[in-house]
Scaffold this active site. Structure first.
Site, mmCIF file in Angstrom:
data_model
loop_
_atom_site.group_PDB
_atom_site.id
_atom_site.type_symbol
_atom_site.label_atom_id
_atom_site.label_comp_id
_atom_site.label_asym_id
_atom_site.label_seq_id
_atom_site.Cartn_x
_atom_site.Cartn_y
_atom_site.Cartn_z
ATOM 1 N N TRP A 150 0.876 -1.275 0.108
ATOM 2 C CA TRP A 150 0.033 -0.151 0.075
ATOM 3 C C TRP A 150 0.967 1.118 0.048
ATOM 4 O O TRP A 150 0.426 2.289 -0.035
ATOM 5 C CB TRP A 150 -1.019 0.015 1.015
ATOM 6 C CG TRP A 150 -0.507 -0.317 2.458
ATOM 7 C CD1 TRP A 150 0.111 0.614 3.263
ATOM 8 C CD2 TRP A 150 -0.227 -1.596 3.434
ATOM 9 N NE1 TRP A 150 0.583 0.143 4.478
ATOM 10 C CE2 TRP A 150 0.338 -1.313 4.272
ATOM 11 C CE3 TRP A 150 -0.610 -2.822 2.810
ATOM 12 C CZ2 TRP A 150 0.570 -2.313 5.410
ATOM 13 C CZ3 TRP A 150 -0.086 -3.903 3.845
ATOM 14 C CH2 TRP A 150 0.381 -3.601 4.980
ATOM 15 N N GLU B 25 -3.668 0.749 7.748
ATOM 16 C CA GLU B 25 -3.322 1.468 9.036
ATOM 17 C C GLU B 25 -4.201 0.984 10.101
ATOM 18 O O GLU B 25 -4.058 0.948 11.266
ATOM 19 C CB GLU B 25 -3.597 2.929 8.992
ATOM 20 C CG GLU B 25 -2.299 3.682 8.080
ATOM 21 C CD GLU B 25 -1.090 3.656 8.833
ATOM 22 O OE1 GLU B 25 -0.999 3.498 10.044
ATOM 23 O OE2 GLU B 25 0.198 3.848 8.099
ATOM 24 N N CYS C 257 21.219 -2.611 18.397
ATOM 25 C CA CYS C 257 21.834 -1.328 18.654
ATOM 26 C C CYS C 257 23.021 -1.154 17.610
ATOM 27 O O CYS C 257 23.315 0.173 17.013
ATOM 28 C CB CYS C 257 22.208 -0.832 19.932
ATOM 29 S SG CYS C 257 20.751 -1.075 21.132
ATOM 30 N N CYS D 42 21.909 0.456 14.325
ATOM 31 C CA CYS D 42 20.850 1.509 14.446
ATOM 32 C C CYS D 42 21.710 2.801 14.149
ATOM 33 O O CYS D 42 22.685 3.023 14.650
ATOM 34 C CB CYS D 42 20.432 1.631 15.897
ATOM 35 S SG CYS D 42 19.189 2.982 16.181
HETATM 36 FE FE1 SF4 Z 1 19.346 0.768 20.064
HETATM 37 FE FE2 SF4 Z 1 18.685 2.373 18.416
HETATM 38 FE FE3 SF4 Z 1 16.677 1.614 20.016
HETATM 39 FE FE4 SF4 Z 1 18.623 3.133 20.839
HETATM 40 S S1 SF4 Z 1 16.968 3.482 19.192
HETATM 41 S S2 SF4 Z 1 17.689 1.403 22.042
HETATM 42 S S3 SF4 Z 1 20.312 2.454 19.824
HETATM 43 S S4 SF4 Z 1 18.195 0.405 18.611
#
Ligand code: SF4
Length: 390
Positions: free
Chosen positions: A26, A50, A213, A216
């Site tokens: 979509w 949604e 992380c 990220c």
């Molecule tokens: Fe980890 Fe990024 Fe989530 Fe922070 S925002 S907890 S760095 S994955």
């Protein structure tokens, strides 16, 4: 709190180029190509998605969305649909009032569009005036369909933001602050791309239990990561025990092998869905007595309560239920819809044509299995009898 907002925006958008989800149907143009910034998309498929995503994850939603769009490809087709078809297509997604509200919203929009073209709202107020649409759903539709700078705050986004600032409060207690943060971060030049990237980050990297992380784009600015225990966020209110109830359920068969089902009233939880009759166990009551009593009180029938068919537990957001299901033999009384919309005798093979709540799907499977076993046993007894006679 002062943030390096432009760094966060650009890092997220760059990450999304390779780390985001780019095949959500979509969010693509009609011919399947990727949409460019500023280009409008048809709001109807986005609206359906949604609403489905309000309580459910993308992978679960995808087949439901495809079936829905096949059955109701336009707003007009949805507005003309009847309750039965709408609920049947929603069966298994839960929170069934969402399906009815979608159709109600379709009718509302058509009524407000006197000409051949549908008058799609392009502001928050217009979407919030439709049933079942909250601020985050409205923001998701406006940014996805029209690339408008309207913030979102669904469960994934709350989690990411709570970690970004290591919020000491559960998001539900600090909603105004979380909305401000989502608005502050939103890229006004590329709102559709930004909101999508934020949702993708929450769904694939900043996951509830084990956030990745290391992948990220916001790691360098994340307070929860810096604190060393990101999965601790969002912090929760002290958990409260959900109320627990035992429900006695009767799968009532008559002499012709038909099974009795009833349709719940339209109001309330699971309104309009079909179910096997039953009700709450009273303190100190045997479950067989519960079933016999409930069937008399709700349907005015007398049954012989037989063996247990299945027992299963189901958790709703506000309570946990254990269903104890027994096979019953109908003895007397024409079933009356005293506490439901209607009652029907149907052949077991016809049950799939009725929308049932998720917990009932396991009861139906157990019933069909039990009947198949009984048929097989009767068949081999006949064959054995025949062989002995020969
Ligand atoms: Fe980890 Fe990024 Fe989530 Fe922070 S925002 S907890 S760095 S994955």
């Amino acid at each position: 709190m002062v943030f390096p907002v432009s760094d966060l925006r650009s890092a997220l958008l760059v990450w999304c180029e390779h780390g985001g989800r780019h095949d959500i149907p979509w969010k693509q143009a009609l011919d399947g190509s990727h949409v460019v910034d500023g280009e409008a998309l048809d709001p109807y498929p986005i609206w359906v998605a949604e609403v489905m995503l309000q309580q459910t994850q993308l992978q679960v939603v995808l087949p439901y969305w495809r079936r829905w769009m096949h059955a109701f490809p336009t707003l007009e087709r949805l507005a003309a649909a009847d309750d039965h078809d709408v609920l049947l297509l929603w069966q298994g997604l839960g929170y069934y009032s969402r399906a009815r509200r979608l159709r109600q919203g379709a009718r509302q929009l058509l009524a407000a569009s006197p000409g051949p073209d549908i008058f799609w709202p392009t502001d928050l107020q217009g979407w919030l005036a439709l049933p079942g649409i909250g601020r985050s759903t409205a923001g998701g539709i406006l940014s996805s369909a029209f690339d408008l700078p309207v913030a979102i705050l669904d469960g994934n986004v709350k989690r990411v933001l709570a970690r970004l600032i290591a919020s000491p409060q559960p998001p539900a207690r600090e909603l105004a602050g979380f909305w401000r943060l989502s608005e502050q971060l939103l890229d006004p030049q590329r709102p559709r791309a930004f909101n999508q990237a934020l949702m993708d980050l929450g769904a694939t990297v900043c996951t509830p239990r084990n956030p990745s992380c290391g992948l990220c784009p916001w790691q360098g600015h994340c307070a929860a990561y810096a604190a060393g225990d990101p999965a601790r966020y969002p912090v929760k209110d002290a958990s409260r025990e959900l109320p627990f109830q035992v429900i006695g359920v009767g799968v009532v068969l008559d002499g012709d092998g038909r099974v009795l089902i009833d349709q719940r009233l339209n109001e309330g939880l699971l309104g309009g869905l079909w179910e096997f009759p039953g009700g709450k166990q009273e303190p100190g009551e045997a479950i067989t007595a519960t079933i016999a009593r409930e069937l008399m009180e709700e349907l005015a029938i007398t049954v012989e309560v037989g063996e247990e068919l299945i027992s299963l537990e189901h958790a709703y957001s506000h309570k946990r239920l254990r269903f104890v299901v027994h096979l019953c033999r109908w003895l007397a009384g024409e079933p009356q819809p005293l506490a439901c919309q209607q009652v029907r005798w149907v052949q077991p093979g016809e049950l799939e044509a009725f929308p049932f709540p998720a917990a009932n799907a396991r009861i139906i499977a157990a019933l069909l299995e039990r009947l198949a076993l009984a048929d097989a046993a009767a068949g081999s007894a006949q064959a054995g009898g025949g062989a002995a006679a020969a």
